[in-house]
Design an enzyme around this catalytic site. Structure first.
Site, PDB file in Angstrom:
ATOM      1  CB  SER A 231      18.855   1.891 -25.068  1.00 33.12           C
ATOM      2  OG  SER A 231      19.756   3.177 -25.209  1.00 33.12           O
TER       3      SER A 231
ATOM      4  CD  GLU B  31       8.385   2.127 -20.816  1.00 27.27           C
ATOM      5  OE1 GLU B  31       8.889   3.225 -20.267  1.00 27.27           O
ATOM      6  OE2 GLU B  31       9.192   1.328 -21.782  1.00 27.27           O
TER       7      GLU B  31
ATOM      8  CB  THR C 158      -0.838  -0.115   1.275  1.00 30.89           C
ATOM      9  OG1 THR C 158      -0.160   0.133   2.269  1.00 30.89           O
ATOM     10  CG2 THR C 158      -1.911  -1.233   1.430  1.00 30.89           C
ATOM     11  CG  HIS C 159       0.361   4.401   1.206  1.00 29.06           C
ATOM     12  ND1 HIS C 159      -0.175   5.422   1.168  1.00 29.06           N
ATOM     13  CD2 HIS C 159      -0.044   3.650   2.359  1.00 29.06           C
ATOM     14  CE1 HIS C 159      -1.369   5.327   1.985  1.00 29.06           C
ATOM     15  NE2 HIS C 159      -1.519   4.199   2.532  1.00 29.06           N
TER      16      HIS C 159
ATOM     17  CE  LYS D  76      17.385   2.133 -20.339  1.00 32.37           C
ATOM     18  NZ  LYS D  76      16.419   2.605 -19.335  1.00 32.37           N
TER      19      LYS D  76
ATOM     20  CG  ASN E 203      14.130   0.505 -22.534  1.00 36.49           C
ATOM     21  OD1 ASN E 203      14.739   0.454 -21.343  1.00 36.49           O
ATOM     22  ND2 ASN E 203      14.711   1.392 -23.565  1.00 36.49           N
TER      23      ASN E 203
END
Ligand code: ARG
Length: 461
Positions: free
Chosen positions: A278, A291, A156-157, A284, A286
């Protein structure tokens, strides 16, 4: 330049730019199949009712089928001067079979015709959306079942809260998407109503048989008011709203997949097939697909607001404004279908790093609530127990220890009610499996929900 069907009233040609500006053929051409399907049903009805001759109907239907084949082959030339798909098809029909083609539009208006086309289109597309959703729901069930033993931290949070089963987390998305599926299926009932026969707005003077057309086109109902039939788009907006909620859910899931696949979390490994590299940083990988889906949520929200705003305050019945309904609707459907399709393939390809999840779950005092509940069972009021465990956690933080690493003596500094059996409650398994009521994260409870979900999924229409 092609002759416009409504040219009779006019003495001057349309301004060239206005012609382009007002045309919808650029985007409504994708309705061609539905437009022709609707016209064939309409022509058959006209003949059955003696409004046109049987031979005339045959000519019209044959002509329409030829046009369909031509469009499908990519040989049809759409004309901007003919404004929209309806007039393009009609003009071509007249060109092909002569003036008899001009009888097709008897007892019909483009206003009820376009409403019909959108409903036929949406009915098809929603069924596809439902099938894609089913595939994704099944993929979630399979992954949940396969990883039933995996424990992860629940948050939570975005702070470690309590240990949960990874399967339980997946099943949370199952529930959300199951409701999304219900919403689309529900909407289908309101889409599946025949608007044809509404005419321009008031109905028609010809003795049409709307029930026959409804049967021909598979509509469950006939619209009960001609003004409403040509002027509402609530069924499309409803679909846009269901889509917005679905994308909201997917965007949250995407966000978690992105977090989980980061080096810092390391909970999952997304398949290479759903990631990109990348151009500058060689290390990388991604999570592009999640996204992008997260990003596409924005356009689906935008389309919903566009549709609502478009329809706001419009007087009855048809208004040209309503031509603007198509692009947002098409875009929403395309976006939702694309997102679901890629999601359903991405989920089964997720690699689960059970050990990393477990390590993370063991950190952050995730079983602190279990210690408090333990004290409550010994008769301590919950508020007091909360306070005791709070102080215990502070002690742990100072000594950089987790709760299960404390000795009984250390525990007892904070409460004399703690005995050696505390260790039966502070392990990850004990914490998870203690939450055994319906809807809880215990393995037995999650297993029950997976089984139930599978049965329900098999039965959904
Ligand atoms: N292209 C129009 C639309 O998409 C078709 C209906 C036009 N009707 C009219 N009276 N101008 O809404």
């Amino acid at each position: 330049m092609a002759e416009k069907p409504w040219q009779g009233r006019f003495s001057q040609p349309t301004d060239r730019f206005v012609e382009e500006f007002t045309a919808s053929i650029g985007f409504d051409q994708r309705l061609y199949r539905y437009d022709i399907e609707g016209s064939i049903a309409h022509a058959r009805m006209l003949a059955r009712q003696g409004i046109i001759g049987g031979a005339e109907m045959e000519q019209i239907v044959t002509g329409l089928k030829e046009i369909l084949a031509e469009i499908e082959a990519g040989d049809f030339e759409f004309s901007v001067a003919l404004e929209d798909i309806h007039m393009n098809v009609e003009a071509c029909l007249i060109e092909r079979i002569g003036p008899v083609g001009g009888k097709l539009h008897t007892a019909r208006s483009r206003n009820d015709q376009v409403a019909l086309d959108i409903r036929l289109y949406l009915r098809d597309e929603v069924k596809t959306v439902l099938s894609y959703l089913d595939k994704l729901l099944t993929a979630l069930l399979d992954q949940a079942e396969k990883h039933l033993g995996v424990i992860m931290p629940g948050f939570t949070h975005l702070q470690t809260a309590q240990p949960i089963l990874f399967a339980h987390h997946l099943m949370a998305y199952f529930e959300m998407l199951r409701r999304d599926r219900q919403r689309f299926a529900e909407g289908l009932r309101r889409i599946n109503v025949l608007p044809l026969g509404s005419g321009a707005l008031a109905g028609t003077t010809f003795p049409i048989d709307r029930e026959f057309v409804a049967r021909e086109l598979g509509f469950a109902e006939v619209g009960r008011n001609s003004l409403d039939g040509v002027s509402d788009r609530d069924f499309a907006i409803e679909c846009g709203a269901a889509a917005a909620l679905l994308m909201m859910h997917l965007s949250r899931f995407c966000e978690e997949l992105i977090l989980w696949s980061s080096a810092d979390f390391g909970f999952i490994e997304l398949s290479d097939a759903f990631c990109t590299g990348s151009s500058i940083m060689p290390q990388k990988k991604n999570p592009d697909v999640p996204e992008l889906i997260r990003g596409k949520t924005g356009r689906v929200y935008g389309n919903l607001v566009a549709l609502l705003t478009l329809m706001k305050s419009l007087p009855l019945a048809y208004n040209k404004d309503m031509q603007e309904d198509k692009e947002p609707l098409f875009d929403t459907i395309d976006t939702v279908k694309g997102s679901l399709k890629v999601f359903a393939d991405m989920i089964p390809a997720i690699g689960v790093k059970a050990e990393r999840m477990r390590q993370a779950a063991a950190k952050g005092f995730s079983t602190a609530t279990d210690v408090a509940d333990y004290l409550v069972r010994k008769g301590i009021p919950f508020r007091e127990a909360h306070e005791v465990v709070g102080r215990t956690v502070r002690y742990c933080i100072e000594r950089e220890k987790e709760l299960p690493a404390l000795t009984v003596e250390e525990f007892r500094r904070f409460s004399p009610h703690i005995d050696a059996d505390i260790y039966d409650h502070v392990t990850l398994e004990a914490s998870v499996n203690a939450r055994a009521a319906t809807g809880g994260t215990a393995a037995a409870a999650v297993r029950r929900e997976i089984d139930r979900a599978r049965r329900e999924l098999d039965q959904s229409p």
